[in-house]
Write a protein that holds these residues in place. Structure first.
Motif, short mmCIF file in Angstrom:
data_model
loop_
_atom_site.label_atom_id
_atom_site.label_comp_id
_atom_site.label_asym_id
_atom_site.label_seq_id
_atom_site.Cartn_x
_atom_site.Cartn_y
_atom_site.Cartn_z
N MET A 1 43.17 -26.92 -0.34
CA MET A 1 41.81 -27.02 -0.59
C MET A 1 41.63 -27.75 -2.02
O MET A 1 42.46 -27.94 -2.69
N LEU A 5 37.08 -27.03 -5.91
CA LEU A 5 36.58 -25.86 -5.07
C LEU A 5 37.55 -24.91 -5.34
O LEU A 5 37.09 -23.64 -5.29
N LYS A 6 38.81 -24.57 -5.11
CA LYS A 6 39.79 -23.89 -5.20
C LYS A 6 39.53 -23.16 -6.62
O LYS A 6 39.91 -21.69 -6.77
N ASP A 9 37.44 -20.00 -6.10
CA ASP A 9 37.82 -19.15 -5.10
C ASP A 9 38.46 -17.77 -5.81
O ASP A 9 39.06 -17.71 -6.81
N THR A 11 39.45 -15.11 -3.99
CA THR A 11 40.45 -14.17 -3.16
C THR A 11 41.55 -13.77 -3.87
O THR A 11 42.28 -14.21 -4.76
N ALA A 35 33.03 -15.31 -1.74
CA ALA A 35 33.94 -16.10 -2.36
C ALA A 35 35.53 -15.44 -2.33
O ALA A 35 36.27 -16.13 -2.79
N GLY A 36 35.61 -14.43 -1.76
CA GLY A 36 36.73 -13.87 -1.46
C GLY A 36 37.25 -12.47 -2.36
O GLY A 36 38.29 -12.07 -2.01
N SER A 236 35.03 -16.89 -12.01
CA SER A 236 35.96 -17.79 -11.45
C SER A 236 36.94 -18.37 -12.50
O SER A 236 36.44 -18.58 -13.57
#
Length: 257
Positions: A1, A5-6, A9, A11, A35-36, A236
């Protein structure tokens, strides 16, 4: 990724969002889930809460519910302990629970004053402190307080609400100052006028809507989905050096006299 963008994330992270069975809270829950993040929905109405959770699960979200009164210190501490034990460490807290009462200040009832202070301000202190005590040893965490354009601007008939949101702006900054040394970022989102249950009477008021649209540079009401990008950003790693900031998502209302 892509590394940029990571950084957005979520997640593997758990987000508790207060007052999230509808409106802005539910929209932010849906956005963070996309977004996880694993979501913990909160409200006092357990049946409504579970219905909202089921709707998110049908969209593929990981969701649990936690029905508790955010204005009760005892209830808050018990609930946060249960979430941390049964669901996992809270990585993200969004203090969204809030209410509104409209009346000229000279006619505003004392009981309603205390009610709005408890709901809009005390709850942020209580939930924020309970979560931060657990984030501090972990040396990480994101706290987002839902402020308002009324953190900056007044309107007739809502002086107590504006007082809570002005105080919440400064509480947000104080949290950032005290807890930033522990790797915790505390920021606020200041929504403008959005189409929600809280503003339903104003949305249906043709005269007010015409005034608002004319007053707003973007020339429209906000949709709750407009807040999702700000919510994901402040939750994030992309915002790891953003602390004590209020991000106004208001179509430009606070930019114009």
């Amino acid at each position: 990724m892509n590394p940029v963008l990571k950084s957005f994330d979520l997640t593997g992270r758990t987000a508790l969002i207060t007052g999230s069975s509808a409106g802005i809270g539910l929209a932010l829950a849906r956005g963070l889930a996309g977004a996880g993040a694993r979501i913990v929905l909160n409200a006092r109405n357990a049946a409504k809460l579970e219905a909202s959770a089921e709707a998110l699960r049908a969209e593929g979200a990981q969701v649990v519910t936690s029905a508790f009164d955010v204005t009760s210190g005892e209830a808050v501490n018990a609930a946060i302990e249960k979430i941390e034990t049964e669901t996992g460490p809270i990585d993200i807290l969004i203090n969204n629970a809030g209410m509104q009462r409209r009346n000229p200040l000279d006619q505003f009832e004392e009981a309603h004053w205390h009610e709005i202070i408890k709901t809009n301000l005390d709850s942020v202190f209580l939930v924020g402190q309970a979560v931060a005590k657990r984030m501090i040893p972990r040396k990480r965490g994101k706290i987002i307080n839902i402020c308002s354009v009324q953190s900056e601007l007044g309107r007739p008939g809502i002086a107590p609400y504006a007082a809570t949101k002005g105080a919440l702006k400064m509480l947000t900054k104080g949290m950032a100052i005290d807890w930033g040394q522990y790797g915790i970022q505390v920021n606020g989102i200041g929504p403008g006028y959005f189409k929600t249950e809280l503003n339903d009477a104003l949305v249906k008021n043709a005269e007010f809507s015409a005034w608002l649209i004319g007053r707003t540079p973007s020339r429209r009401w906000g949709d709750v989905e407009d807040l999702v990008g700000a919510g994901v950003f402040l939750s994030s790693d992309a915002s790891n050096f953003v602390n004590g900031h209020i991000l106004y998502v208001d179509g430009g209302v606070t930019a114009q006299l």
